[in-house]
Write a protein that holds these residues in place. Structure first.
Motif, short mmCIF file in Angstrom:
data_model
loop_
_atom_site.label_atom_id
_atom_site.label_comp_id
_atom_site.label_asym_id
_atom_site.label_seq_id
_atom_site.Cartn_x
_atom_site.Cartn_y
_atom_site.Cartn_z
N GLU A 1 5.42 26.05 15.08
CA GLU A 1 6.19 26.78 14.07
C GLU A 1 7.66 26.38 14.10
N ASN A 2 8.19 26.22 15.32
CA ASN A 2 9.58 25.76 15.45
C ASN A 2 9.74 24.36 14.88
N LEU A 3 8.77 23.49 15.17
CA LEU A 3 8.82 22.12 14.67
C LEU A 3 8.80 22.11 13.13
N LYS A 4 7.96 22.93 12.55
CA LYS A 4 7.86 22.99 11.08
C LYS A 4 9.19 23.43 10.46
N ASP A 5 9.80 24.44 11.05
CA ASP A 5 11.09 24.92 10.53
C ASP A 5 12.17 23.84 10.66
N SER A 6 12.21 23.18 11.82
CA SER A 6 13.20 22.12 12.04
C SER A 6 12.97 20.95 11.10
N HIS A 7 11.71 20.61 10.89
CA HIS A 7 11.35 19.51 10.00
C HIS A 7 11.80 19.81 8.56
N LYS A 8 11.54 21.02 8.12
CA LYS A 8 11.91 21.43 6.76
C LYS A 8 13.42 21.34 6.56
N THR A 9 14.18 21.82 7.55
CA THR A 9 15.64 21.78 7.47
C THR A 9 16.15 20.34 7.46
N LEU A 10 15.58 19.52 8.36
CA LEU A 10 16.00 18.12 8.42
C LEU A 10 15.72 17.39 7.11
N SER B 1 17.87 14.58 2.40
CA SER B 1 17.96 14.44 0.95
C SER B 1 19.38 14.68 0.45
N ALA B 2 20.03 15.70 1.01
CA ALA B 2 21.40 16.02 0.62
C ALA B 2 22.35 14.88 0.99
N LEU B 3 22.16 14.29 2.17
CA LEU B 3 23.02 13.20 2.61
C LEU B 3 22.84 11.97 1.73
N LEU B 4 21.60 11.61 1.44
CA LEU B 4 21.34 10.43 0.60
C LEU B 4 21.94 10.62 -0.79
N ARG B 5 21.83 11.83 -1.34
CA ARG B 5 22.43 12.13 -2.64
C ARG B 5 23.95 11.98 -2.59
N GLU B 6 24.55 12.51 -1.53
CA GLU B 6 26.00 12.47 -1.38
C GLU B 6 26.50 11.03 -1.21
N LEU B 7 25.75 10.23 -0.46
CA LEU B 7 26.12 8.83 -0.28
C LEU B 7 26.06 8.08 -1.60
N ARG B 8 25.02 8.33 -2.38
CA ARG B 8 24.87 7.65 -3.67
C ARG B 8 25.97 8.10 -4.64
N LYS B 9 26.34 9.38 -4.53
CA LYS B 9 27.42 9.91 -5.37
C LYS B 9 28.75 9.23 -5.04
N ASN B 10 28.86 8.76 -3.80
CA ASN B 10 30.09 8.12 -3.34
C ASN B 10 30.03 6.59 -3.44
N GLY B 11 29.11 6.10 -4.28
CA GLY B 11 29.11 4.68 -4.60
C GLY B 11 28.15 3.80 -3.84
N VAL B 12 27.45 4.35 -2.86
CA VAL B 12 26.47 3.54 -2.13
C VAL B 12 25.36 3.13 -3.10
N LEU B 13 24.94 1.90 -3.02
CA LEU B 13 23.92 1.29 -3.87
C LEU B 13 24.48 0.89 -5.24
N ASN B 14 25.77 1.17 -5.46
CA ASN B 14 26.41 0.77 -6.71
C ASN B 14 26.73 -0.71 -6.64
N GLU B 15 26.27 -1.49 -7.61
CA GLU B 15 26.39 -2.95 -7.56
C GLU B 15 27.82 -3.42 -7.38
N LYS B 16 28.76 -2.75 -8.02
CA LYS B 16 30.16 -3.22 -7.94
C LYS B 16 30.76 -3.02 -6.55
N ASN B 17 30.11 -2.16 -5.73
CA ASN B 17 30.61 -1.94 -4.37
C ASN B 17 29.89 -2.81 -3.36
N ASN B 18 28.89 -3.55 -3.80
CA ASN B 18 28.13 -4.37 -2.86
C ASN B 18 28.74 -5.76 -2.76
#
Length: 201
Positions: free
Chosen positions: A170-179, A184-201
């Protein structure tokens, strides 16, 4: 002595000296501005490269984890323990660990905080699986002892160890869900900040 000629010569020398000093100062200022600009551009490239590497590391590691243990954990029915040994032998976070001295130089406060938070949760999740591995080993050992001896004491130990696995799942499931949410939030934030944007590569 011709004072007017002397005065003109002095005035010319003063003006010439002033102009030479002025242009020398302007050249020094321009050189300094160019150095600052060059330094800022280098810093921007370093941070941009770091963010790209963090994105790739988190995305790759989490996808691999999700395909193996994450999906298994999500499909685990309530009341069951995760009676599966998850091998954890390597350092999954080479980019983060090798560049931790650069994290504080990321100018976006929210992004910097999200990076640290996500990696902290991910490392905590690894520690949790190590704990679960330990519980699995104890349960399997008790099961083996009971199978060999048929003694009630070993049966009771096996039941107790499996019960601990159920509770810990049960603890593992809760931790997994939070992680999963934070990744997802981090990947969204990184993309919002230009990561994967061609002009920044």
């Amino acid at each position: 002595m011709d004072w007017s000629t002397f005065g003109s010569a002095v005035a010319g020398a003063v003006v010439g000296g002033f102009l030479a000093g002025y242009f020398s100062l302007k050249a020094t200022q321009k050189s300094h501005e160019n150095q600052v600009k060059h330094s800022e551009e280098n810093e921007e490239k370093i941070i941009s490269g770091l963010l790209q590497a963090i994105h790739d590391e988190i995305e790759t590691v989490f996808e691999r984890y999700q395909e193996s243990m994450g999906a298994r954990l999500e499909s685990l029915d309530d009341g069951h323990g995760l009676a599966y040994y998850y091998p954890l032998v390597s350092d999954f976070f080479n980019v983060y660990n090798g560049n931790s001295f650069l994290i504080g130089r990321i100018p976006n406060n929210d992004l910097r905080k999200q990076i640290v938070k996500t990696y902290t949760l991910a490392k905590g999740m690894i520690d949790s699986y190590r704990m679960n591995n330990d519980l699995v080993s104890k349960w399997e050992f008790s099961e083996k002892l009971y199978a060999e001896s048929q003694l009630e004491v070993h049966k009771n130990q096996a039941v107790a160890h499996y019960s601990a696995l159920v509770d810990y799942a049960e603890n593992l499931k809760d931790s997994h869900k939070t992680l999963k949410q934070e990744v997802s939030a981090l990947l969204r934030e990184l993309r919002k900040n230009g990561v994967l944007n061609e002009k920044n590569n």
